[in-house]
Enzyme design. Sequence first.
Site, PDB file in Angstrom:
ATOM      1  N   GLY A  43       0.830  -1.219   0.000  1.00 47.97           N
ATOM      2  CA  GLY A  43       0.000   0.000   0.000  1.00 47.97           C
ATOM      3  C   GLY A  43       0.855   1.255   0.000  1.00 47.97           C
ATOM      4  N   ASP A 138      -0.722  -2.253   4.801  1.00 49.95           N
ATOM      5  CA  ASP A 138      -1.587  -1.065   4.728  1.00 49.95           C
ATOM      6  C   ASP A 138      -2.196  -0.963   3.324  1.00 49.95           C
ATOM      7  OD1 ASP A 138      -2.820   1.226   5.752  1.00 49.95           O
ATOM      8  OD2 ASP A 138      -1.154   2.538   5.196  1.00 49.95           O
ATOM      9  N   HIS A 141      -8.395  -2.571   2.692  1.00 45.80           N
ATOM     10  CA  HIS A 141      -8.862  -2.819   4.053  1.00 45.80           C
ATOM     11  C   HIS A 141     -10.147  -3.657   4.106  1.00 45.80           C
ATOM     12  CE1 HIS A 141      -5.626  -0.301   4.989  1.00 45.80           C
ATOM     13  NE2 HIS A 141      -6.117   0.365   6.005  1.00 45.80           N
ATOM     14  N   HIS A 166      -1.551  -1.264   9.971  1.00 45.57           N
ATOM     15  CA  HIS A 166      -2.161   0.054  10.141  1.00 45.57           C
ATOM     16  C   HIS A 166      -3.685  -0.031  10.205  1.00 45.57           C
ATOM     17  CE1 HIS A 166      -2.449   4.556   9.093  1.00 45.57           C
ATOM     18  NE2 HIS A 166      -2.009   4.417  10.323  1.00 45.57           N
ATOM     19  N   ASP A 167      -4.290   0.992  10.798  1.00 41.66           N
ATOM     20  CA  ASP A 167      -5.751   1.131  10.876  1.00 41.66           C
ATOM     21  C   ASP A 167      -6.398   0.021  11.698  1.00 41.66           C
ATOM     22  OD1 ASP A 167      -5.709   3.491   9.122  1.00 41.66           O
ATOM     23  OD2 ASP A 167      -5.147   2.056   7.581  1.00 41.66           O
TER      24      ASP A 167
END
Length: 205
Positions: A43, A138, A141, A166-167
């Site tokens: 990503g 990343d 999602h 991440h996230d």
Amino acid sequence: MTMTEQVLAVARAAKGFMPEDEGLALHEAGLDGGRVGPLLEIGSYCGKSAVYLGSAAREAGTVLFTIDHHHGSEENQAGWEHHDTEVVDPRTGRMDTLPFFRRTIEDAGLESAVVAIVGDSPTVGAVWRTPVGFLFIDGGHAEDVAMADYEIWSRHVLANGVLAIHDVFEDPADGGQAPFRVWQRAVAEGFTPISTTGSLRTLRR
Ligand code: SAH
Ligand code: MG
């Protein structure tokens, strides 16, 4: 050595989804994993996180590979929350973040440390054979996409290497649950949690 003000300014100016405190934590994690082997990011988008990671790679004497088809995730498309009309190619009407990515890495002076791989993550993953000291997940999602990235790429993380996700939101009210499920699976499969900074989580193999 830490990131220079000049390089930080490029990271701040780049389009992307990486708050500075998380970016600095990512940089630290990249330095840590960079002692074990090369860095790999799934990503790239416009290169914001790659500036934090690329400068860590350079400092560690290694390189960052960063994979993206540059046409955006489902959640980046028109009508979705994370859409930016400036990254749409008027010729095709599709997203194309590659020109933005190139400028970011050039502005940061990181072209010698950052290697862009332009392609679909599972397609590249099917032929990838290089062990890595650091992996940052990343990319897309959506549950199936994020879980596929974990399955494809986590096997390449060397012993003592670092995995960053991440996230990650434990509470569904704060965000999508796929990255949190990936984190839970990594823990179940033997990765040891090291740190949490905002929605960034790091683990060690
Ligand atoms: N790390 C960036 C943000 C990445 S956004 C930052 O912090 O600034 C997620 C990116 O994943 C998008 O650019 C999208 O194009 C990419 N992506 C989604 N699914 C992908 C796939 N299957 N293969 C390659 N890239 C993918
Ligand atoms: Mg993200």
